[in-house]
Design a protein around this motif. Structure first.
Motif, PDB file in Angstrom:
ATOM      1  N   LEU A 166      -4.880   0.524 -91.039  1.00  0.00           N
ATOM      2  CA  LEU A 166      -3.963   0.468 -92.273  1.00  0.00           C
ATOM      3  C   LEU A 166      -4.733   0.714 -93.506  1.00  0.00           C
ATOM      4  CD1 LEU A 166      -0.808  -1.772 -91.423  1.00  0.00           C
ATOM      5  CD2 LEU A 166      -0.998   0.655 -91.398  1.00  0.00           C
ATOM      6  N   ALA A 167      -5.672  -0.426 -93.657  1.00  0.00           N
ATOM      7  CA  ALA A 167      -6.509  -0.018 -94.928  1.00  0.00           C
ATOM      8  C   ALA A 167      -7.188   1.296 -95.060  1.00  0.00           C
ATOM      9  CB  ALA A 167      -7.644  -1.099 -94.963  1.00  0.00           C
ATOM     10  N   ALA A 168      -7.637   1.923 -93.749  1.00  0.00           N
ATOM     11  CA  ALA A 168      -8.301   3.103 -93.799  1.00  0.00           C
ATOM     12  C   ALA A 168      -6.938   4.228 -94.301  1.00  0.00           C
ATOM     13  CB  ALA A 168      -8.736   3.528 -92.719  1.00  0.00           C
ATOM     14  N   CYS A 169      -5.979   4.180 -93.691  1.00  0.00           N
ATOM     15  CA  CYS A 169      -4.950   5.138 -93.967  1.00  0.00           C
ATOM     16  C   CYS A 169      -4.762   4.925 -95.494  1.00  0.00           C
ATOM     17  CB  CYS A 169      -3.736   4.700 -93.134  1.00  0.00           C
ATOM     18  SG  CYS A 169      -3.814   5.131 -91.621  1.00  0.00           S
TER      19      CYS A 169
ATOM     20  N   THR B 121     -12.192  -5.469 -90.751  1.00  0.00           N
ATOM     21  CA  THR B 121     -11.944  -5.970 -89.134  1.00  0.00           C
ATOM     22  C   THR B 121     -12.608  -7.175 -88.966  1.00  0.00           C
ATOM     23  OG1 THR B 121     -12.332  -3.674 -88.523  1.00  0.00           O
ATOM     24  CG2 THR B 121     -12.342  -5.097 -86.946  1.00  0.00           C
ATOM     25  N   ALA B 122     -14.210  -7.337 -89.374  1.00  0.00           N
ATOM     26  CA  ALA B 122     -14.892  -8.509 -89.258  1.00  0.00           C
ATOM     27  C   ALA B 122     -14.150  -9.687 -90.081  1.00  0.00           C
ATOM     28  CB  ALA B 122     -16.352  -8.342 -89.502  1.00  0.00           C
TER      29      ALA B 122
ATOM     30  N   LEU C   3     -18.455   5.426 -96.437  1.00  0.00           N
ATOM     31  CA  LEU C   3     -18.106   4.356 -97.151  1.00  0.00           C
ATOM     32  C   LEU C   3     -16.796   3.692 -96.498  1.00  0.00           C
ATOM     33  CD1 LEU C   3     -19.416   2.485 -99.575  1.00  0.00           C
ATOM     34  CD2 LEU C   3     -20.603   4.911 -98.641  1.00  0.00           C
ATOM     35  N   THR C   4     -15.671   4.719 -96.046  1.00  0.00           N
ATOM     36  CA  THR C   4     -14.625   4.078 -95.391  1.00  0.00           C
ATOM     37  C   THR C   4     -14.942   3.468 -94.175  1.00  0.00           C
ATOM     38  OG1 THR C   4     -13.351   6.085 -96.344  1.00  0.00           O
ATOM     39  CG2 THR C   4     -12.418   4.769 -94.624  1.00  0.00           C
ATOM     40  N   VAL C   5     -15.919   3.948 -93.117  1.00  0.00           N
ATOM     41  CA  VAL C   5     -16.429   3.481 -92.374  1.00  0.00           C
ATOM     42  C   VAL C   5     -16.795   1.936 -92.470  1.00  0.00           C
ATOM     43  CG1 VAL C   5     -18.277   3.394 -90.327  1.00  0.00           C
ATOM     44  CG2 VAL C   5     -17.329   5.559 -91.178  1.00  0.00           C
TER      45      VAL C   5
ATOM     46  N   LEU D  13      -8.467   7.629 -91.381  1.00  0.00           N
ATOM     47  CA  LEU D  13      -8.029   7.005 -90.120  1.00  0.00           C
ATOM     48  C   LEU D  13      -9.234   7.136 -89.213  1.00  0.00           C
ATOM     49  CD1 LEU D  13      -5.872   5.378 -88.412  1.00  0.00           C
ATOM     50  CD2 LEU D  13      -4.927   7.508 -87.753  1.00  0.00           C
ATOM     51  N   LEU D  14      -9.672   8.331 -88.890  1.00  0.00           N
ATOM     52  CA  LEU D  14     -10.615   8.489 -87.874  1.00  0.00           C
ATOM     53  C   LEU D  14     -11.946   7.594 -88.289  1.00  0.00           C
ATOM     54  CD1 LEU D  14     -10.238  12.341 -86.939  1.00  0.00           C
ATOM     55  CD2 LEU D  14      -9.762   9.989 -85.456  1.00  0.00           C
ATOM     56  N   SER D  15     -12.302   7.880 -89.516  1.00  0.00           N
ATOM     57  CA  SER D  15     -13.504   7.019 -90.079  1.00  0.00           C
ATOM     58  C   SER D  15     -13.183   5.604 -89.721  1.00  0.00           C
ATOM     59  CB  SER D  15     -13.760   7.130 -91.437  1.00  0.00           C
ATOM     60  OG  SER D  15     -13.913   8.689 -91.676  1.00  0.00           O
ATOM     61  N   GLY D  16     -11.867   4.960 -89.974  1.00  0.00           N
ATOM     62  CA  GLY D  16     -11.515   3.795 -89.408  1.00  0.00           C
ATOM     63  C   GLY D  16     -11.672   3.415 -88.249  1.00  0.00           C
TER      64      GLY D  16
END
Lengths: 340, 499
Positions: free
Chosen positions: A118-121, A100-101, A91-93, A239-242
């Motif tokens: 940053l939101a992902a982190c 982003t969009a 869901l982080t993806v 972060l990687l998912s982000g």
């Protein structure tokens, strides 16, 4: 240390090696190369059944389709190495994709990417902090986070997809551009893989995360900041998912309000399949990469040969259980007392 | 063999790669007796017990159970034969209630009524005289209560023989009385108890006979009325083990490194001491008698009151991280749980504290890592010489050397060794002693905490004996003799010679 030297001269009395029976050569060979052998044999099987399987464009397709899944899986690898679980990465993806969009029209593409990452982190940090300082179980926390993110996603989009303007050429280049034959996102994946692999194997962070996962008590007594490294592993996963989310947005020029759970399941399969690669028995980044590749290769191959969808699922599941099962047989521990 | 012998050992031998831990032990445990087992660390007590409970297999000799030769190949075999043991760190299922733990594996029927389980547990408790609420969760028990509950779990398992390893280490005076009552009720059922302890007072009270082991041989078996302090001390001290004689020639320099003032914890009365550079302070006493409090306080594991100064600066140690930062390294006793990463390689384990020095541009250089690990392994003669092998495949002695190797170049000012040779094959002990003295020679301040008087005398320049949380003896090593220290440690009274 002359004293020790003499003691050594007495035939190193302290030197028994426990539990080491030399296994036969084929067992040792299979332990190290078994998984890769399965991958190669499967590929040859598909190659024999379909003339289009062993083509550059097919492998390009496989690599291209596995990008997001692979980023998510590599992130999950860190968390599993640290000894926990993260169910919220899928869901982080979706969430980072939406951020982003959502942000591109507001602040431009580059700042939007920074905000999204940053939101992902932040998501990873909250997960990590709750698992450590909050004393909650990793499975429960991230399961909860999964639902929370699902809610946020719908809330932010109102249930509709957010399109990225066609004028954003630079942004679309990330997901859709090509350098020669190779897509830009494939190169991004390659770069991230190299960084992630180096981080895991060649840095203090990687060593400490591994140590914490192997024996947290010993890590604590060794003066390692156990909680910090667990949090770091969750932040890396998110972060990687982000990064995956950003690329996904660029590829499809839009962000979808729902979805993403599929990445999670693929990631778990890949991480545990990857643990068997090279006989390590523990998750590692390279193994995870091969694990994802295997899943997508089988998918593509069965597609070409013309298997129905149901058979593809069945086959992928069986292969996973077989590979992990065979590895457990080869690395038999004296007592098996771990069931996750 | 007498008619009432339950277990008999005949010429039992155990060899660890060339070193004999047991050199032909013959002795018998009679049905329904409490048999004390005494001996210094390394005398073969724990090896003998581990053979009895199936952890080790003997290399020679035979074991007779009720007159028939038996093979005990695994702990499960021992369990089936009716031989059980309670170790110091008892294990219970934390999320179960006390009653559920007590009856675990012996519940009647398929459907378990919690009322029936609790009633049954209550019945057992009242029979053996334990007053613990059976509906409490095991996780809420104190260490002492846990030990008593563990004993209760053995009650209905129909064991013929139960080994108690230092059962009073964590118990207070009142709880010790309770333990003795429980032992009595075991005896009423005809169960044989093998009682391992360093505390002579208890041995005298509870044991019918006592066997003293020395250097892998039976030194003597005494009847209860033959047990006296002098006699036992004399029989315990192994004067033949000269091969292990390491001596600290006096390495202390003038520079003061560690100054501790009024260190106090719940289980330790105020204690003040100093350790100079190169000095080795040895602390001995009975297990659980308070000496481990020093390690907990200085290692940042438990809280403390008082002042600790390292190199003249007052430091506050509230976590292991703080302890390392102030230059104190703790080498804990329980390697498996607290010090080693079993699945990491030897090289990774050794290099962990010094990773920062093995990097170039932030990346760890494998060549540097292997080179460093190689050097440490050579220096400590860790065998086999395979830095890439997972640590779990090394023997106890070599694992302990790895733990020491881990901290060797961490450049700490103070090193605290806890039971540095526990579980180590006899052959590796001298090597570990040499390493410790070498570190002292290089100017480290060292504290060795060990229940073995012999070990403390070999390594220390200054000797403390801590008993019941109190410093009962402090003197330079030159003024201590083995027999005197052993007597003080077992008896726990200040001797005339105390400084």
């Amino acid at each position: 240390m002359t004293d020790t030297a003499t003691a050594q001269g007495q035939g190193t009395p302290g030197g028994t090696v426990m539990a080491e029976k030399r296994d036969p050569l084929w067992v040792r060979f299979l332990r190290t190369w078994g998984t890769i052998l399965v991958i190669v044999i499967t590929a040859i099987g598909f190659g024999l059944s379909s003339e289009w399987f062993f083509t550059v464009s097919n492998f390009n397709n496989i690599l291209f389709s596995m990008i997001v899944s692979c980023l998510v899986s590599m992130g999950l690898t860190y968390v599993v190495i640290a000894g926990s679980f993260d169910l919220s990465i899928g869901l982080t993806v979706t969430t980072t994709s939406i951020v982003t969009a959502y942000m591109i029209p507001e602040v431009g593409p580059w700042l939007a990417i920074v905000v999204a990452l940053l939101a992902a982190c932040l998501i990873g940090f909250v997960n990590g902090a709750l698992v450590t300082y909050g004393r909650l179980s990793g499975i429960v926390v991230t399961l909860g986070m999964m639902f929370v993110l699902g809610g946020i996603n719908i809330f932010m989009t109102g249930g509709y997809q957010i399109a990225v303007d066609y004028g954003e050429l630079a942004f679309r280049y990330i997901g859709q551009g090509k350098i020669g034959m190779i897509g830009v996102p494939v190169l991004v994946l390659l770069g991230v893989f190299i960084l992630a692999h180096l981080l895991a194997t060649k840095t203090k962070a990687g060593h400490y995360i591994t140590a914490v996962g192997d024996n947290p008590m010993a890590a604590f007594y060794s003066g390692i900041k156990v909680y910090t490294w667990v949090i770091v592993s969750f932040v890396l996963a998110a972060l990687l998912s982000g990064v995956g989310g950003v690329i996904l947005t660029s590829i499809s020029s839009s962000a979808q309000p729902v979805g993403g759970q599929g990445y999670l399941l693929e990631a778990f399969a890949a991480v545990f399949l990857g643990a068997t690669v090279l006989g390590k028995g523990k998750p590692h980044i390279l193994g995870t990469l091969l694990g994802v590749f295997f899943i997508y290769m089988v998918n593509s191959g069965m597609n070409m040969v013309g298997f129905p969808f149901a058979a593809r699922q069945l086959f992928a599941g069986l292969i996973l259980i077989l590979a992990v099962g065979a590895n457990a047989m080869l690395n038999r521990e004296e007592i098996h007392l771990k069931f996750i | 063999m007498t008619a009432d012998a339950l277990v008999e050992f005949r010429g039992l031998e155990k060899e660890f790669s060339g070193t004999k831990a047991l050199k032909g032990v013959s002795l018998e445990f009679r049905r329904g007796e409490v048999h004390g087992l005494l001996g210094e660390n390394g005398a073969g007590k724990s090896t003998l017990i581990k053979i009895l409970t199936g952890v080790y297999t003997p290399t020679g000799g035979e074991i007779l159970l009720e007159g028939k030769a038996v093979k005990i190949g695994s702990p499960l075999d021992a369990h089936k034969l009716g031989l059980g043991a309670v170790y110091q760190d008892a294990e219970l299922v934390n999320s179960f209630t006390v009653a559920q733990n007590v009856l675990l594996g012996n519940e009647h029927g398929f459907v378990i009524s919690s009322k029936a389980v609790h009633d049954e547990a209550r019945r057992i408790f009242s029979e053996i005289g334990i007053e613990v609420d059976v509906e409490r969760k095991a996780s809420t028990l104190s260490a002492a209560e846990m030990q008593l509950v563990t004993l209760a779990t053995l009650f209905h398992r129909k064991y013929k023989l139960i080994v108690l390893d230092e059962p009073t280490a964590r118990l207070s005076g009142k709880e010790v009385e309770l333990l003795f009552t429980i032992i009595k009720s075991f005896l009423d059922q005809g169960i044989t108890i093998v009682y391992i302890s360093h505390r002579l007072g208890e041995i005298k009270r509870i044991c019918d006979r006592v066997t003293i082991l020395r250097g892998g041989l039976v030194s003597a078996t005494l009847e209860r009325d033959e047990i006296s302090e002098d006699r036992v001390t004399e029989l315990m001290v192994d004067r033949s083990r000269s091969d292990l004689d390491t001596e600290n020639p006096g390495l202390a320099q003038d520079r003061m490194v560690l100054e501790v003032e009024n260190l106090r914890t719940e289980k330790l009365k105020p204690l003040s001491f100093t350790v100079r550079a190169g000095e080795v302070l040895g602390i001995t006493g009975p297990v659980g008698g308070g000496m481990e409090q020093v390690e907990h306080a200085l290692g940042g594991i438990g809280g403390y009151e008082g002042t600790v100064k390292v190199n003249g600066k007052v430091v506050s140690i509230d976590s292991p991280v703080a302890s390392r930062r102030h230059g104190i390294s703790l080498i804990p006793e329980d390697r498996r749980k607290q010090a080693l990463f079993p699945n990491l390689t030897m090289a990774q384990n050794i290099c962990l504290p010094v990773l920062s020095t093995l990097t170039r541009l932030g990346l760890i250089r494998t060549s540097l890592e292997n080179g460093y690990a190689d050097g440490v392994m050579r220096r400590l003669s860790v065998y086999p010489h395979q830095p890439a092998k997972a640590v779990k495949f090394f023997s106890g002695g070599n694992q302990q050397k790895a733990v020491i190797g881990k901290w060797l170049s961490a450049e700490s000012d103070v090193y605290i060794f806890v039971e540095p040779t526990s579980g180590v094959d006899v052959g590796a002990i001298k090597e570990i002693y040499d390493i410790i003295l070498h570190m002292a020679r290089e100017g480290a301040a060292i504290i060795v905490i060990s229940s073995s008087v012999k070990e403390v005398l070999s390594l220390a320049e200054t000797v403390f004996v801590i008993h019941d949380g109190d410093l009962v003896h402090a003197a330079p090593k030159a003024e201590c003799t083995h027999d005197q220290l052993l007597a003080i440690a077992m008896r726990g009274r200040t001797s005339v010679a105390a400084a």
